[in-house]
Motif scaffolding. Structure first.
Motif, PDB file in Angstrom:
ATOM      1  N   TYR A 133       0.854  -1.191   0.000  1.00 26.07           N
ATOM      2  CA  TYR A 133       0.000   0.000   0.000  1.00 26.07           C
ATOM      3  C   TYR A 133       0.890   1.242   0.000  1.00 26.07           C
ATOM      4  N   LYS A 134       1.363   1.616  -1.210  1.00 27.34           N
ATOM      5  CA  LYS A 134       2.352   2.689  -1.365  1.00 27.34           C
ATOM      6  C   LYS A 134       1.862   3.726  -2.361  1.00 27.34           C
ATOM      7  N   CYS A 135       2.391   4.902  -2.202  1.00 30.42           N
ATOM      8  CA  CYS A 135       2.151   5.968  -3.174  1.00 30.42           C
ATOM      9  C   CYS A 135       2.753   5.526  -4.503  1.00 30.42           C
ATOM     10  N   GLU A 136       1.996   5.672  -5.570  1.00 26.34           N
ATOM     11  CA  GLU A 136       2.474   5.227  -6.876  1.00 26.34           C
ATOM     12  C   GLU A 136       3.506   6.175  -7.485  1.00 26.34           C
ATOM     13  N   ASP A 137       3.729   7.300  -6.847  1.00 25.19           N
ATOM     14  CA  ASP A 137       4.727   8.250  -7.357  1.00 25.19           C
ATOM     15  C   ASP A 137       6.015   8.169  -6.535  1.00 25.19           C
TER      16      ASP A 137
END
Length: 173
Positions: A133-137
């Motif tokens: 569950y991570k920021c895609e940027d």
């Protein structure tokens, strides 16, 4: 039984059969073979009497060979098991393979690991492992709490607050 009996007195009080000269069972009282068999439980799967090792599960008794996983047919004796929607018995490995939610990032099932429950995150109708569950940027782990590290979705993508604002600004101009 450490007490003398007359042959005609050595009977089972329920059926009044004489026990002298016959096989009988004792569990604090004397039972003829037929009465003893009537006390035995029947297997919840095959319906036959369970004579020896009994597995008790689901409010029933089972032969060890009858209490098995519906997928791999492995006997489930004293290990944990899970039930399907129709009360079918699964070993935990097969239950998780069939029913566990799949992480939309790594595409692996979200299952307990080393005896600890897995924490599943659900966002935008998709499931995620905590570590996926991570920021895609910027790739920082997102929090389920609101704030700078919370998830701020945009166009069905996951972003932290800062990257969301940057992507929103880039899309406006």
């Amino acid at each position: 039984m450490k007490r003398p009996y007359h042959a005609q007195c050595f009977t089972w009080h329920t059926c009044l059969r004489q026990l002298a000269g016959q096989s009988f069972y004792q569990d604090g009282r004397s039972l003829c073979e037929r009465c003893y068999q009537d006390t035995l439980e029947k297997c919840g799967k095959c319906g036959e009497m369970v004579w020896e090792h009994i597995i008790r599960a689901l409010g029933q008794a089972f032969h060890p060979s009858c209490f098995m996983c519906v997928t791999c047919a492995r006997c489930i004796e004293d290990e944990s098991f899970a039930l399907g929607s129709q009360n079918e018995v699964y070993c935990l490995d097969d239950f998780y393979k069939k029913f566990a939610p799949v992480c939309s990032i790594c595409e692996n099932p979200i299952i307990p690991w080393d005896g600890k429950d897995a924490f599943k995150i659900k966002c935008m109708g998709r499931n995620f492992h905590e570590n996926c569950y991570k920021c895609e940027d910027c790739r920082i782990l997102l929090s389920v709490e609101s704030g700078d590290k919370g998830c701020y979705p945009l166009d069905n993508r996951l972003f932290c607050k800062q990257c969301h604002m940057k992507q929103s600004a880039a899309g406006c101009c």
